[in-house]
Design a protein around this motif. Structure first.
Motif, short mmCIF file in Angstrom:
data_model
loop_
_atom_site.label_atom_id
_atom_site.label_comp_id
_atom_site.label_asym_id
_atom_site.label_seq_id
_atom_site.Cartn_x
_atom_site.Cartn_y
_atom_site.Cartn_z
N TYR A 86 0.48 -1.26 0.15
CA TYR A 86 0.21 -0.04 0.02
C TYR A 86 1.07 1.65 0.62
N LEU A 87 0.37 1.93 -0.80
CA LEU A 87 0.93 3.19 -0.78
C LEU A 87 0.34 4.15 0.39
N ASP A 88 0.95 5.37 1.16
CA ASP A 88 0.54 5.91 1.77
C ASP A 88 -0.23 6.90 1.00
N THR A 89 -0.81 7.71 1.19
CA THR A 89 -1.62 8.78 -0.10
C THR A 89 -1.42 10.34 0.94
N SER A 90 -1.33 10.16 2.31
CA SER A 90 -1.77 11.06 2.56
C SER A 90 -0.04 12.11 2.86
N ASN A 91 0.66 11.05 2.81
CA ASN A 91 2.35 10.72 3.32
C ASN A 91 2.26 12.39 1.40
N PRO A 92 3.55 13.25 1.36
CA PRO A 92 3.59 13.83 0.21
C PRO A 92 5.17 13.42 -0.69
N LEU A 93 5.57 13.72 0.09
CA LEU A 93 6.93 12.39 -0.25
C LEU A 93 7.50 11.35 -0.98
N LEU A 94 6.20 10.70 -1.36
CA LEU A 94 5.35 9.19 -1.39
C LEU A 94 4.07 9.58 -2.77
N ALA A 95 3.38 9.77 -2.20
CA ALA A 95 1.96 10.15 -2.71
C ALA A 95 2.26 10.81 -4.03
N ARG B 261 -4.71 18.43 7.52
CA ARG B 261 -3.94 18.15 6.91
C ARG B 261 -2.80 19.85 6.13
N GLU B 262 -2.11 19.35 5.22
CA GLU B 262 -1.75 21.04 5.17
C GLU B 262 -1.19 20.88 3.78
N CYS B 263 -1.05 22.42 2.89
CA CYS B 263 -1.06 22.61 1.61
C CYS B 263 0.07 22.26 1.18
N VAL B 264 0.80 21.52 0.40
CA VAL B 264 1.77 20.79 -0.12
C VAL B 264 2.34 20.94 -1.32
N PRO C 141 -0.11 22.78 -5.94
CA PRO C 141 0.51 22.11 -4.54
C PRO C 141 -1.11 21.48 -4.17
N ARG C 142 -1.10 20.71 -3.33
CA ARG C 142 -1.66 19.35 -3.34
C ARG C 142 -2.25 19.41 -1.47
N PHE C 143 -3.24 19.36 -0.91
CA PHE C 143 -3.58 18.99 0.69
C PHE C 143 -2.68 17.51 0.75
N TYR C 144 -1.90 17.35 1.70
CA TYR C 144 -1.25 15.73 2.29
C TYR C 144 -1.41 15.93 3.86
N ARG C 145 -1.58 15.21 4.34
CA ARG C 145 -0.57 15.07 5.32
C ARG C 145 -2.29 14.53 6.39
N GLY C 146 -2.19 14.95 7.87
CA GLY C 146 -4.04 14.77 7.77
C GLY C 146 -4.04 13.38 8.04
#
Length: 337
Positions: A32-41, A127-130, A207-212
């Motif tokens: 699985y891919l953690d889609t909330s992690n910006p470095l991976l998603a 969540r944060e805008c990254v 930018p996209r929302f990530y984390r959270g």
């Protein structure tokens, strides 16, 4: 109540089984891919090279899943419009069932007095805008695996920016928004020489929302779609309640002939249900954490029951065609001379 009928219970059991075992497989095999992690998603899925379903850009995801509610609505109304006269699917509540489910989809995905409910859940969970920085901001290696490793070794592989840039889907770069990069280290400021290359990369410049907590939208949407379609299609299979007054023989019940278009609609709709099940399994195996898939699954179930109950409050037998049923839905009577 009818929304807890055997057909829905079986469908729910099948969806839950696919999601559970797909998620279990993803954790046991680390797929699985953690889609909330910006470095991976922001990177291609590590398995995209040998599995079509692991790629977000595969044709099934781009042309079907991302437009799932449109396809589901098309199948729903195609069956309704082509169903024989008197079919149980034309019970007068079909538009209410569709509108109820559509309202759930809109509120969670599109709009809820401003941002959607999924957006609000993301905000509440931090969540944060990254914006993902160009790959040259990290050092060494090539390919997805090396990119992940490089990103994890540098502090400046991503940049948090104000939420308005995500909400407006504004493309940014050191040249277009220098204030956002004013306090970055020299290693990042050097990326200005690669602006044109970066701007061509949508993931890197928008930018996209990530984390959270990133609720699995695919799990939510596909679960809701399958429940609505299966209920609709099972109703369409029931014999039409049409009666004829014969000479001295009283009222005789019969089923009007089915049109070829109705049969095509049924086959196409069941095929769509099968595709949604396959893509639900792909989501369970390749994307999101178990918490995010569970929340998408539970929200879809609650939303479905709440939206459908007002339009189907009484139990209806799956197979019975007794006189009592005929009294509940008066048949159309045709006199035969």
């Amino acid at each position: 109540m009818a929304v807890l009928s055997p057909r829905i219970q079986i469908t729910l059991g099948l969806i839950a089984t696919i999601t559970f075992f797909g998620t279990l497989y993803s954790y046991r095999n680390d797929t699985y891919l953690d889609t909330s992690n910006p470095l991976l998603a922001a990177l291609p899925h590590p398995a995209h090279g040998h599995s079509l379903l692991a790629s977000k850009k595969n044709i099934l995801n781009q042309w079907f899943v991302k437009k799932a509610w449109g396809w589901t609505s098309l199948a729903f109304w195609a069956v309704w419009l082509t169903a024989p006269e008197g079919s149980s699917v034309k019970d007068g509540f079909a538009i209410g069932r569709w509108l109820g489910a559509t309202a759930v989809w809109v509120l969670f995905v599109g709009w809820f007095f401003g941002p959607s409910l999924f957006d609000r859940i993301g905000d509440l969970s931090g969540r944060e805008c990254v914006v993902i920085l160009p790959s040259n901001a990290s050092s060494g290696g090539s390919g997805p695996a090396a990119a992940v490793a490089a990103a994890s070794e540098t502090l400046y592989s991503s940049l948090t920016v104000p939420a308005k840039f995500c909400l407006g889907r504004v493309r940014i770069s050191p040249e277009s928004h220098p204030a956002l990069f004013a306090h970055t280290p020299q290693s990042m400021q050097a990326t200005t020489s690669h602006i044109s290359e970066w701007t061509a990369n949508v993931t890197g410049s928008v930018p996209r929302f990530y984390r959270g907590h990133d609720v699995s939208g695919h799990t939510f949407l596909l679960t809701l779609s399958v429940l609505l379609l299966v209920d609709h299609l099972v109703r369409a299979r029931r014999p039409a309640r049409v009666a004829t007054v014969g000479k001295g023989s009283g009222i005789v019940q019969h089923t009007p002939p089915s049109s070829p278009l109705w049969l095509v609609s049924l086959v196409g709709s069941w095929a769509l249900v099968g595709l949604w099940m396959v893509m639900l399994g792909a989501t369970a195996v390749y994307f999101h954490t178990w918490e995010e898939k569970l929340s998408g699954f539970l929200i879809a179930i609650v939303g479905y029951f709440v939206s459908q109950y007002p339009f189907d409050p009484t139990p209806i037998s799956e197979t019975s065609t007794t006189t009592t049923q005929m009294q509940d839905v008066p048949p159309k009577v045709t006199k035969v001379e």
